[in-house]
Design a protein around this motif. Sequence first.
Motif, mmCIF file in Angstrom:
data_model
loop_
_atom_site.group_PDB
_atom_site.id
_atom_site.type_symbol
_atom_site.label_atom_id
_atom_site.label_comp_id
_atom_site.label_asym_id
_atom_site.label_seq_id
_atom_site.Cartn_x
_atom_site.Cartn_y
_atom_site.Cartn_z
ATOM 1 N N PHE A 16 0.842 -1.185 0.000
ATOM 2 C CA PHE A 16 0.000 0.000 0.000
ATOM 3 C C PHE A 16 0.882 1.242 0.000
ATOM 4 O O PHE A 16 2.002 1.210 0.516
ATOM 5 N N PRO A 17 0.392 2.336 -0.545
ATOM 6 C CA PRO A 17 1.216 3.550 -0.560
ATOM 7 C C PRO A 17 1.458 4.055 0.858
ATOM 8 O O PRO A 17 0.576 3.983 1.712
ATOM 9 N N ASP A 18 2.667 4.548 1.088
ATOM 10 C CA ASP A 18 2.969 5.097 2.404
ATOM 11 C C ASP A 18 2.448 6.530 2.493
ATOM 12 O O ASP A 18 1.851 7.054 1.551
ATOM 13 N N ALA A 19 2.676 7.169 3.646
ATOM 14 C CA ALA A 19 2.117 8.503 3.877
ATOM 15 C C ALA A 19 2.633 9.510 2.858
ATOM 16 O O ALA A 19 1.880 10.358 2.385
ATOM 17 N N ALA A 20 3.917 9.424 2.493
ATOM 18 C CA ALA A 20 4.474 10.374 1.528
ATOM 19 C C ALA A 20 3.820 10.217 0.160
ATOM 20 O O ALA A 20 3.501 11.206 -0.503
ATOM 21 N N GLU A 21 3.599 8.977 -0.263
ATOM 22 C CA GLU A 21 2.947 8.744 -1.558
ATOM 23 C C GLU A 21 1.500 9.215 -1.530
ATOM 24 O O GLU A 21 1.017 9.810 -2.502
ATOM 25 N N ARG A 22 0.805 8.975 -0.426
ATOM 26 C CA ARG A 22 -0.578 9.438 -0.322
ATOM 27 C C ARG A 22 -0.646 10.959 -0.313
ATOM 28 O O ARG A 22 -1.544 11.561 -0.889
ATOM 29 N N LEU A 23 0.341 11.592 0.335
ATOM 30 C CA LEU A 23 0.381 13.053 0.382
ATOM 31 C C LEU A 23 0.664 13.622 -1.007
ATOM 32 O O LEU A 23 0.069 14.633 -1.400
ATOM 33 N N ASP A 24 1.552 12.976 -1.761
ATOM 34 C CA ASP A 24 1.817 13.426 -3.132
ATOM 35 C C ASP A 24 0.564 13.320 -3.992
ATOM 36 O O ASP A 24 0.249 14.228 -4.769
ATOM 37 N N ALA A 25 -0.169 12.225 -3.854
ATOM 38 C CA ALA A 25 -1.410 12.063 -4.612
ATOM 39 C C ALA A 25 -2.440 13.109 -4.191
ATOM 40 O O ALA A 25 -3.172 13.652 -5.035
ATOM 41 N N LEU A 26 -2.484 13.420 -2.906
ATOM 42 C CA LEU A 26 -3.420 14.425 -2.414
ATOM 43 C C LEU A 26 -3.050 15.812 -2.936
ATOM 44 O O LEU A 26 -3.930 16.609 -3.280
ATOM 45 N N ARG A 27 -1.758 16.105 -3.019
ATOM 46 C CA ARG A 27 -1.325 17.392 -3.594
ATOM 47 C C ARG A 27 -1.759 17.512 -5.050
ATOM 48 O O ARG A 27 -2.193 18.577 -5.488
ATOM 49 N N ALA A 28 -1.641 16.415 -5.797
ATOM 50 C CA ALA A 28 -2.077 16.428 -7.202
ATOM 51 C C ALA A 28 -3.583 16.657 -7.291
ATOM 52 O O ALA A 28 -4.059 17.431 -8.133
ATOM 53 N N ASP A 29 -4.354 16.016 -6.407
ATOM 54 C CA ASP A 29 -5.805 16.226 -6.391
ATOM 55 C C ASP A 29 -6.149 17.656 -5.999
ATOM 56 O O ASP A 29 -7.099 18.243 -6.522
#
Length: 197
Positions: A64-77
């Motif tokens: 599963f994506p870690d917090a940094a990957e989820r944060l990067d995806a959230l920044r893109a959204d």
Amino acid sequence: MATSNPVLRFLESRKNLTGCACGIVGLALAFTGAAGSLWPLVVAGLYAAGALIAPPERPPAPAFPDAAERLDALRADFARLREYLGEVELPAAAAGRLAELDELVEALLAPGWVSDPEQLHVLARAVRQDVLEAVDTFVRTRWWDRVVPGSEPPERHLERQLTALHEEAAALAAALQDAEAIRQQTHTRYLEERGRS
């Protein structure tokens, strides 16, 4: 690496490899003469015993994506949400409240601040659902308000929704600030105590 061929999958399995290792012990016993004339049964028995005692195969755990990957995806959204909001015409009061919320969310999404899953969930819900739904509902309701006047102005609801979202984000920022203050105080105590000893 797992293969799709069932024969190769069995040959690479723990049960087969453990059984083969035990079977080799049986062959060694046969060559030394300890197994006697029943050596084929000894080899087969040791192979079967090894296959039975081997741990079962486990499928690989999903990554599963870690917090940094989820944060990067959230920044893109968040960037996509900003593009959408840039095209929407809002009343001045709601636009001002949205600008304040936008500034606060942008600060919270900066690297190094939010890593807790619950805090990340609050931000993700605001970016991916709440702000979008509040603005989109306002745009649709405003059209109906022009057709059927007399109801409560949709601008008021939008301002209230954006105010509630701003308060939620501000509470998150305050919690992060408190955590950093505690961290700083703890580090100060640690340095002072280390200096005394």
